[in-house]
Write an enzyme that holds these catalytic residues in place. Structure first.
Site, PDB file in Angstrom:
ATOM      1  CE  LYS A   8      24.528 -62.578  67.120  1.00 43.98           C
ATOM      2  NZ  LYS A   8      23.496 -63.309  67.804  1.00 43.98           N
ATOM      3  N   GLY A  97      18.833 -64.701  63.991  1.00 46.31           N
ATOM      4  CA  GLY A  97      19.611 -64.842  65.224  1.00 46.31           C
ATOM      5  C   GLY A  97      21.111 -64.875  64.967  1.00 46.31           C
ATOM      6  CB  ALA A 103      26.783 -58.454  59.677  1.00 42.90           C
ATOM      7  CG  ASP A 135      24.058 -58.445  68.396  1.00 41.70           C
ATOM      8  OD1 ASP A 135      24.448 -58.527  69.578  1.00 41.70           O
ATOM      9  OD2 ASP A 135      23.123 -59.125  67.939  1.00 41.70           O
TER      10      ASP A 135
HETATM   11  P1  ATP Z   1      20.017 -60.287  66.098  1.00 38.75           P
HETATM   12  O1  ATP Z   1      20.629 -61.652  66.147  1.00 38.75           O
HETATM   13  O2  ATP Z   1      21.027 -59.163  66.044  1.00 38.75           O
HETATM   14  O3  ATP Z   1      18.967 -60.035  67.092  1.00 38.75           O
HETATM   15  P2  ATP Z   1      18.751 -61.198  63.716  1.00 38.75           P
HETATM   16  O4  ATP Z   1      19.928 -61.831  63.070  1.00 38.75           O
HETATM   17  O5  ATP Z   1      17.780 -62.109  64.361  1.00 38.75           O
HETATM   18  O6  ATP Z   1      19.255 -60.120  64.713  1.00 38.75           O
HETATM   19  P3  ATP Z   1      18.501 -59.411  61.490  1.00 38.75           P
HETATM   20  O7  ATP Z   1      18.714 -60.208  60.246  1.00 38.75           O
HETATM   21  O8  ATP Z   1      19.587 -58.532  61.942  1.00 38.75           O
HETATM   22  O9  ATP Z   1      17.987 -60.344  62.667  1.00 38.75           O
HETATM   23  O10 ATP Z   1      17.183 -58.556  61.199  1.00 38.75           O
HETATM   24  C1  ATP Z   1      16.203 -58.255  62.130  1.00 38.75           C
HETATM   25  C2  ATP Z   1      15.235 -57.275  61.472  1.00 38.75           C
HETATM   26  O11 ATP Z   1      15.944 -56.059  61.209  1.00 38.75           O
HETATM   27  C3  ATP Z   1      14.743 -57.745  60.099  1.00 38.75           C
HETATM   28  O12 ATP Z   1      13.530 -58.423  60.221  1.00 38.75           O
HETATM   29  C4  ATP Z   1      14.622 -56.470  59.300  1.00 38.75           C
HETATM   30  O13 ATP Z   1      13.305 -55.973  59.352  1.00 38.75           O
HETATM   31  C5  ATP Z   1      15.502 -55.457  60.007  1.00 38.75           C
HETATM   32  N1  ATP Z   1      16.719 -55.048  59.259  1.00 38.75           N
HETATM   33  C6  ATP Z   1      17.205 -53.812  59.189  1.00 38.75           C
HETATM   34  N2  ATP Z   1      18.320 -53.752  58.453  1.00 38.75           N
HETATM   35  C7  ATP Z   1      18.568 -54.992  58.037  1.00 38.75           C
HETATM   36  C8  ATP Z   1      19.590 -55.546  57.223  1.00 38.75           C
HETATM   37  N3  ATP Z   1      20.563 -54.807  56.696  1.00 38.75           N
HETATM   38  N4  ATP Z   1      19.555 -56.877  57.022  1.00 38.75           N
HETATM   39  C9  ATP Z   1      18.572 -57.629  57.576  1.00 38.75           C
HETATM   40  N5  ATP Z   1      17.560 -57.122  58.304  1.00 38.75           N
HETATM   41  C10 ATP Z   1      17.553 -55.823  58.552  1.00 38.75           C
END
Ligand code: ATP
Length: 295
Positions: A8, A97, A103, A135
Site C-alpha cells: 500500500k 513504509g 500484507a 495496517d
Molecule cells: P508499515 O508501513 O506497516 O509501518 P513497513 O512496510 O515499514 O511497515 P514491514 O516490511 O512491514 O515495514 O516490516 C517492519 C518490520 O517488521 C521488519 O523490520 C521486520 O523486522 C518485521 N517483520 C515481521 N514480519 C515481517 C514480514 N512478514 N515481512 C517483513 N517484515 C516483517
C-alpha cells in the site's frame, strides 16, 4: 494454498497528537498497488515459516514474523491446534513504509482459513486482522479506503480508472516507531500546534473521478519531514521525480520508499528508468488493486 497480497501507499497520512496510550489518531487514505508478496501455506503438524526474495535475510523466522502471528491468532480463534508450513515470496520492500509485514499477515489469514477449511467470513478475518496491527485489515480489503483511529477502522472509497505510480526502493529500511518518535520530537521542538486530522475532501474527490493531476497535487504525508530527517538522501530522490514531471512525489508511509504519480504507463516507465539512478530499484506500478486474493 497460495495467496497474493498487495503493498500500500498512503495518499493522505495525517497524524494527530500523541494519545494517552502512545498511539496517534490518524486520517489515513490507503491505496493498494501492484507490488505483491505471495504467501503459500501447506498442511503440516505445526506452524513453520520460510522467506524467499532479495531481502529475505531481514525478515524474522520466528513468532516475530507477522504471518506466523496471524496463523497462530487464527488457530486460537478457531479453538484448535493447527499447523502449516508457510512460505513468503517477498517483493514488497522490508521496513519500506509499504506495510509488507501486514500484507503477509493478511495473506496468512486467508491462506490458513482455506487450508484448514475454517470457512470464516471476511468480517471475522477483519476482526482478527485489526488485533494483529493497524495496517492488516486494509491488506485484506485492498482497493482504496479511508482509515481512521489508528488506521484500523476502514471505509472503502470509490475510485475511477487506474493510477500509474512509480515506487523507488531505498537501500535499508526505516523503523516505523522511530519515524513516529522523530515526528513527535520535531513537532515539540518547533512548538507546532497539532490539530485533529481532517480528511482532504479534494483528494477523495480526485480519487473518485480519476483525476490524477489533482491527486498528485494533494498527496500528503505528515511523516515525510521525519523520514527525511532520518534519511537525508530522500530529498534528492523526491526532487528528481519532481524534475521528471511526476504529478506528485511523496514518501510512502514511514518511508524510506518514495512514491511518484505518473501521467500514464509510458511516463511511469520513463520515470522508473531515470529514478533508478537515485535508489536501489524503481518500479512502475498501478493502483488500486484488490486485497489478499487466493490464486
Ligand atoms: P508499515 O508501513 O506497516 O509501518 P513497513 O512496510 O515499514 O511497515 P514491514 O516490511 O512491514 O515495514 O516490516 C517492519 C518490520 O517488521 C521488519 O523490520 C521486520 O523486522 C518485521 N517483520 C515481521 N514480519 C515481517 C514480514 N512478514 N515481512 C517483513 N517484515 C516483517
Amino acid at each position: 494454498m497460495t495467496v497474493r497480497v498487495p503493498a500500500k501507499v498512503n495518499v493522505q497520512l495525517s497524524v494527530g497528537p500523541v494519545r494517552d496510550d502512545g498511539f496517534h489518531d490518524l486520517i489515513n487514505v490507503f491505496h493498494a498497488v501492484s507490488i505483491y508478496d505471495e504467501v503459500v501455506a501447506v498442511e503440516a503438524g505445526k506452524i513453520t515459516i520460510r522467506v524467499e526474495g532479495t531481502q529475505a535475510d531481514q525478515v524474522p523466522l520466528d513468532e516475530g514474523n507477522l504471518a506466523v502471528r496471524a496463523a497462530m491468532a487464527l488457530a486460537k480463534h478457531a479453538g484448535r491446534t493447527y499447523g502449516a508450513d508457510l512460505l513468503i515470496r517477498k517483493s514488497i520492500p522490508v521496513a519500506g513504509g509499504m506495510a509488507g509485514g501486514s500484507a503477509d499477515a493478511a495473506g496468512a489469514l486467508v491462506a490458513c482459513n482455506e487450508l484448514w477449511g475454517l470457512g470464516l467470513p471476511r468480517e471475522d478475518l477483519m476482526e482478527i486482522a485489526a488485533d494483529l496491527g493497524s495496517d492488516v485489515p486494509f491488506a485484506l480489503l485492498g482497493g482504496t479506503a479511508l482509515g481512521t483511529g489508528r488506521g484500523e477502522r476502514l471505509l472503502p472509497l470509490e475510485t475511477s480508472g487506474t493510477f500509474h505510480w512509480v515506487f523507488a526502493f531505498a537501500d535499508g529500511g526505516l523503523s516505523t516507531a522511530k519515524v513516529y518518535a522523530e515526528c513527535d520530537l520535531m513537532r515539540d521542538a518547533t512548538g507546532t500546534h497539532v490539530g485533529w486530522p481532517q480528511v482532504d475532501d479534494t483528494l477523495v474527490e480526485a480519487l473518485r473521478t480519476g483525476d490524477a493531476r489533482t491527486l498528485g497535487a494533494r498527496l500528503h504525508n505528515d511523516l515525510q519531514p521525519a523520514a527525511i530527517m532520518l534519511r537525508h538522501s530522500l530529498v534528492r530522490t523526491l526532487e528528481t521525480g519532481r524534475q521528471l514531471g511526476a504529478l506528485g512525489s511523496i514518501v510512502s508511509g514511514s518511508g524510506p520508499t518514495c512514491a511518484f504519480l505518473a501521467t500514464d504507463a509510458a511516463h511511469a516507465r520513463d520515470l522508473s528508468i531515470s529514478l533508478s539512478a537515485t535508489c536501489r530499484t524503481a518500479l512502475p506500478t498501478t493502483g488500486p488493486t484488490p486485497g489478499a486474493t487466493i490464486l
